[in-house]
Structures are given as C-alpha cells and as structure tokens.
Design a protein around this motif. Sequence first.
Motif, short mmCIF file in Angstrom:
data_model
loop_
_atom_site.label_atom_id
_atom_site.label_comp_id
_atom_site.label_asym_id
_atom_site.label_seq_id
_atom_site.Cartn_x
_atom_site.Cartn_y
_atom_site.Cartn_z
N ALA A 66 0.83 -1.21 0.00
CA ALA A 66 0.00 0.00 0.00
C ALA A 66 0.86 1.26 0.00
CB ALA A 66 -0.92 0.00 1.22
N SER A 67 2.13 1.15 0.45
CA SER A 67 2.96 2.35 0.50
C SER A 67 3.40 2.79 -0.90
CB SER A 67 4.19 2.12 1.39
OG SER A 67 4.92 1.01 0.95
N MET A 70 1.26 3.33 -3.23
CA MET A 70 0.13 4.04 -3.83
C MET A 70 0.39 5.54 -3.85
SD MET A 70 -2.09 1.63 -4.36
CE MET A 70 -3.85 1.80 -4.11
#
Lengths: 537, 66
Positions: free
Chosen positions: A302-303, A305
Amino acid sequence: MHLSWIDYLIIALYCAFVLGVGFKLKKSMKTSLDFFLSGRKIPAWITGLAFISANLGALEVMGMAASGAEYGMLTCHFYWLGAIPAMLFVGLAMMPFYYGSRAKSVPEYLRLRFDEKTRGLNAITFAVMTVLASGINLYAMALLFKLILGWSIHATILLSAIVVLIYTFLGGLTSSIYNEVLQFFLIVFGIFPLAVLSVMEAGGWHGMAARLPAGFMNMWTNLGHASSNPMGVDWFQMVAGLGFVLSFGYWCTDFLVVQRALAAQDMNAAQKTPLIAAIPKMFIPFLVIIPGMAAWAILPHASFMVHGKMDYNMALPLLLGRYYPAGMLGVGITALLASFMSGMAGNVTAFNTVWTYDIYHSYIKPGQSDEHYLWMGKVATVGGVLISIAAAYVALQFGNIMDYLQLIFSFVNAPLFATFLLGMFWKRTTANGAFWGLLWGSIAAGLHYFATVHGWISYRSVMAGNFDRAIFAWTTCFVLTIVITLFTKPRKESELHGLVYSLTEKPTYRHLKLLQRPMTLAVIVIVICVALDWMFR
Amino acid sequence: MDLDIRWPIGLLFSAMGAALAIYGAFFTSSQKIWRFWFDLDLWWGVAMLIFGLAMIWGASRASRHG
C-alpha cells in the motif's frame, strides 16, 4: 521526507561544483569542434563512463527499480541482453565508420553514405525528439521532488534549467561529459548503501526470494511462454524485440550516446568507449533492479500508492526515506538531482550539435565562418533549454499527451538500425531505398501503435506490445529498403570508401599489447555477461 | 585536456565526504542509527573522502609528470 541543513549543504556543494566546471572550461571553447565534439581529445575512460552515464538518467534509475519491483530479475534483460551485445557491436563493428568517416553526427554519416533527404529526415526527427525528451525529464523531476520533498514545481524547473543552461552554454559537450562522469560516481555512492541495506533487511537473496512471487528470481527458465512470467513476453519477443531491435536501435544509432564516442581522442579510444562502458553497465542491475525487488519484498504494498494508484516508481524514493539519515539523504537526493540535470544537459548538447551542423549549416545558412557556427551553437543551447521548459509546462498541463508522444518517439528509432545495418554492410544499398524504408518503417510503428491503442491488436502486457511493435517496424524498414534498393541505381564504389564495411580499411592493433586491444576487452565483457546470465538463469 | 576531470571529482567528493563525516560524528541524532548498527553518515562520509583524495592524488601526479 524532510531535508535538513546538511542535506541542502550537500546539494549546494554539487551545484557550485557543476557551475565551477563550466566556468573553468569556458576558455577552452575556441572553435565549434571544441564546443560540439570536445575537440576530439577526450581519453577513453572518460568517454566510456559518459557513454553509460548519458543513459543512466534518473528516469532510468527509478524506472529500473520500478521494473524490479514489478517484474523481478527479468528486468536484468534490459542490461545483459538489451545493452551489452549492442554496445560491443557498436564499438567493434560500427565505430570504424562513425569515427573513421569524420562525420560530426549520426545524421551527417547518413548524408555521407546516402543523401541529403535521409539526413534531413533523421536530423529533424532526432532534434524534435531530443528537446521533448529533455522537457519530459524536467517535468518528471519537478513532479518527483514535489511529491517526496514538497519543492515548488516552478522553482525546481527554473532553477535546474538555469544551472544546466549555464554549464552547457559555457563548456559545451565537454561540460556535459564531465558532469555525466561526476553523476556516475554520485549515483554509485548515493545508491550503493541502499542496495546493500535493503537486501540485508529482506533477509539476503534467499530471504528475498521467499517473499516475492514465483518467477521473480529467474531470467530465462520462465521465458518459455508469455503466461509463465510476470512480464507477459516470450523468449522470441525478448530476444528479437528487446535484445535486437530496441537495443541495437538505441545503442548503435542514437546520437546522444554515439556523440560521446565521437569526442574520443583517437580510433582506439572511440572503439573502446562503448566497451569500457559495458563493464560498469553489467553491474548496474545490482545497484538499481535488486533494491527495487527488495523494496517490493519488505515494504507494505500500500505504500506504493500515489493518489490512489499503484506507482512502482516510488520504489527507490521509498527506500531513500526508509534508510537514509539526514546527510546521506542529501547524497541520495543529489544523485537523483545530478542524473536529472545531466540527462537534460546530454539532450541539450546533442540537440545543439544536430541543429547547428545538420539543420542550420545545411539548410538555413551554409558557408559561414566557424565563429558563426560556434555562436549558433550557443544560441541553440539557450533555445534548447527554453523549448525544454516549454515542453515541461505542456506536459504539466496535458500529462497524457506527453506520455503518448514519448511512446511514439520510442518507436521512431526502431527501424533506423535496419537502415544502418544495410548501409554499413551491404554496399549496394541505395539512398532511395534507405529513405523510403526508414520513413515507412517509422510509419509502420505508428500504425501498429494506433492499432494497439484501439484494441485491434491486443497483448498480454504493454511490454509485449512494445517489443512486437519494434520487430514489426524494423522488419518493414529492412525488407522495404532491400526491395527498393534492387530497383534503384547504386552509387559508385569509389564514393563509398570509409563508409561501407567491405570498402574500408579495418583499424589494426597488432602493434598494441594484447590488453590494449578493443577485441580483448570485448571478450572479457562477453565472458562476464554470459556468466551473469547463467547465474540468474 | 585543459582541465583534468579528476580535479573536480576529487574536490567535490572530498568536500562532500568531509561534510558528511563531520556531521555524522557530531550532529547525527540516534534516530536512524538503529537500522545499521553503525553511523552511516560517518563511515560513508569517510569512504567518499578517501575516494575524493585518491582522485586528487591521481590528478596531481599526472600534472607533475607532464
């Protein structure tokens, strides 16, 4: 990320040195040859490092880390298959004509070998492509620093453009080459700790393999079918598309890199330029691709994104923020800054040469004094920087259009290698064959792209489409050039001495020690390269 | 060549390396040191300084010999 005073101090040191080099070189820029080709007196190790560095822009560094995160070890094909063989070929087989013909640019060689219209086609495409590439580079840089450091977009664009303008204006190609060498060492020192630390945190090679998807750690055993690897390509597309057309098209015909070899001090140094470059080139995957893979293994996905979309380009900046304390962060950011700026400088110096020698000198104002052309080169440098800034702002307004243009341009060059191959190794090849083959090859690439965008042809991945398009464009140019050549009248052999393989005296290095000959270097490179492929098969 | 490229490379890396090492020795907070179990700024600064000095040494030797 937040920068502290020590980081700004390091960035300021770099900028001060770059400008200092420009001022120091100013007094050696006496003739147009000094300005455009460094007076042809640079030793091979410098032109060699500049040769690889011109291609090691920040977009490549971040893009290769991104591909590492997305595709794993397959990305190494861009180096060991997609660069090394072509670099050996341009050094051993093509440099005798490029350097030996005393042509000042790639388009000028086309004029000597073929005719004025083939040169015009190549010069104009190249000039337009180069300033646009420079603008896109500037735009990408401003966006990145805005995103990770919060710098103002306008300030980044203007300040870096001014620094690049000053040092290329003062020192011409020499300034550009010196900064590329400087940038090469900055990238090595700025990124090497990152590579070591990220792989260590991932648990070494095996620990990393355990955390990554299947097929990430291999380069060849997963290429049997397009569905068996993350890139969605098969071995034929990889070898013919990337390893042959795209790779040879770039390394053997792109003036941006060839110009570095033309600045070398003699034929031996010119031939060795790409061969010396090949040695560090082989090891760059360890610096950029493997950290990208490690980032994908250790960081939460998710980092990656950005604005709600997966952005693999974040791999390298994320690692910078994770590992580097104040101080080292300054070195890392300076490395990225340096590679953006020297990327732009490389484009600007290639542009001003082609503009002045191949467009201005040939079509606008021939027969002027050397002083006049030196002056024009400086004007073109200012013009090139201004157009780059304009292109960067256009990109900011219409991001998609620029992506589209950049993609199209990346295929315009694909057929050019067919023209060179036939021109250099088949003495019958005629000017009309070359011109129409090249034109239709480029159009074929455009049509193929158009068909892909509209979904008339579909591919498993964008990469597979790119490789196939390159093969298609190259084949069109190759076949068409041969067919048209057979129906047109060849030039007299006496006019082709020094331009065609069978009519040129090969340089001999019998008098040199074994280790000083280009061929020895090439053999060493091949052995290491094959060993690397075998290790990661 | 009118300017031996080893001069600017050597001087820049020496200056950067020295700044980094001094900062690492005197200013670094322990905030990020845990990741490496050593002071990255200090030791990488020393490495850059050594590289820079080697380049300067090469350049000055070349200028003395000819």
